[in-house]
Design an enzyme around this catalytic site. Sequence first.
Site, PDB file in Angstrom:
ATOM      1  N   HIS A  59       0.842  -1.201   0.000  1.00  0.00           N
ATOM      2  CA  HIS A  59       0.000   0.000   0.000  1.00  0.00           C
ATOM      3  C   HIS A  59       0.884   1.262   0.000  1.00  0.00           C
ATOM      4  CE1 HIS A  59      -3.429   2.494   1.850  1.00  0.00           C
ATOM      5  NE2 HIS A  59      -2.357   3.246   2.081  1.00  0.00           N
ATOM      6  N   GLU A  60       1.875   1.269   0.891  1.00  0.00           N
ATOM      7  CA  GLU A  60       2.750   2.448   0.982  1.00  0.00           C
ATOM      8  C   GLU A  60       3.577   2.625  -0.294  1.00  0.00           C
ATOM      9  OE1 GLU A  60       2.121   4.532   3.159  1.00  0.00           O
ATOM     10  OE2 GLU A  60       0.953   3.224   4.478  1.00  0.00           O
ATOM     11  N   HIS A  63       1.713   4.518  -2.824  1.00  0.00           N
ATOM     12  CA  HIS A  63       1.873   5.980  -2.695  1.00  0.00           C
ATOM     13  C   HIS A  63       3.245   6.407  -3.224  1.00  0.00           C
ATOM     14  CE1 HIS A  63      -1.702   6.389  -0.322  1.00  0.00           C
ATOM     15  NE2 HIS A  63      -1.233   5.738   0.726  1.00  0.00           N
ATOM     16  N   ASP A 169      -5.790   8.637   3.684  1.00  0.00           N
ATOM     17  CA  ASP A 169      -5.747   8.848   2.239  1.00  0.00           C
ATOM     18  C   ASP A 169      -7.017   9.525   1.742  1.00  0.00           C
ATOM     19  OD1 ASP A 169      -3.333   7.607   2.294  1.00  0.00           O
ATOM     20  OD2 ASP A 169      -4.155   5.629   1.853  1.00  0.00           O
TER      21      ASP A 169
HETATM   22 ZN   LIG Z   1      -2.242   5.258   2.447  1.00  0.00          ZN
END
Ligand SMILES: [Zn+2]
Length: 366
Positions: A59-60, A63, A169
């Site tokens: 997930h990170e 980003h 987010d």
């Molecule tokens: Zn996030």
Amino acid sequence: MKGTINILQYSGIPVRLHWSFGLIFLWVFYVGQHWNMGIEGMLWIGSLVIALFLCVILHEFGHALTAKHFGVKTKDIILSPIGGVARLESLPQKPIQEFYIAAAGPLVNLGIAVALYPIILIVSPSHWTLSTLLKLGPEANPALIFIPSLIVLNLGLALFNLVPAFPLDGGRIFRALLSIRMGKFRATKTATIVGQGFAILLALVGLYLGNFFTIAISLFLYFSARQEMQYVQVQKILTSFTVKDIYRSHFKKIYAQDPMQLAITESQKGVERSFLVFNLADEIIGVLHEEFVLEAIKEKAPERLTIDYLSPKFEYIDPADSLKTILEKMQKEGYSILPIRSEGKLLGVLDRNGLYNFIELQRKIR
Ligand SMILES: [Zn+2]
């Protein structure tokens, strides 16, 4: 960052684990004991936690890699028991870029959930219902519900992160959309208020349920929202002013052959802490940082010459330079004082303390 260790690195971005991450395994052990799971059950829960955090890392990276695409570097990714954070070095310039960067994280978790779904259709089509999952107690077979649990957890991660409360987010997506209409500063203010409201609500829920984990997350959200607001505030101050607004034209000239006593006496007056050092032809040959003056005081060497202490590294700045450029330069190169020159003439100095005081003052009067 303090208290963290490097565990892996990809695309130039290190992933660091915070020491408190270890607490999760204590928690697994506690739950295992509580439910009489036995070693095997605990191993399954432990592997589920590890798999979940691998998903958090992905997930990170969602980003971080999207940010990289827009030219924004990521300092590192930090994992703690309450989740992960990709620390970007700056904010993307255009709101639409922030929108994509923020959306990429939850999208990764949705992607993982969708990709895992065929596995349970193949392995255990009849065993999986939502109620078996919710009864993740001693009677559930952990091996059977491993993949379904991971799917539900990923969906949960995506949904939680999409709550429109800063700094989640969803809050960043919300801010990006607001920014298009009202500018980043007001958008952040609005998103921060909504985020802090959500954090307070979550804290109340946590207190009601007596759930420490929820309270910890709400505190984290509350303070992160405040921190982001301060960051945007400082960025606004830094871009609204230039060197000519705050430089000092009066400053003490120190010569290379002067004893350190001169700088010590001057710094004890409290206004000037760092100094430009000149040669006899009145040219700048280096700088005396605050740390060097302190060093001379500690070494009890006021009679030693300034030339023994100075650093030859410095650069001239222009009165039209923005304070943002200057602060970045000071942080990156370690400058504590910079000479200002225009059309070959020395106009004055700008030092670190002056810059920090100015930012503090502007924040108070806003
Ligand atoms: Zn996030």
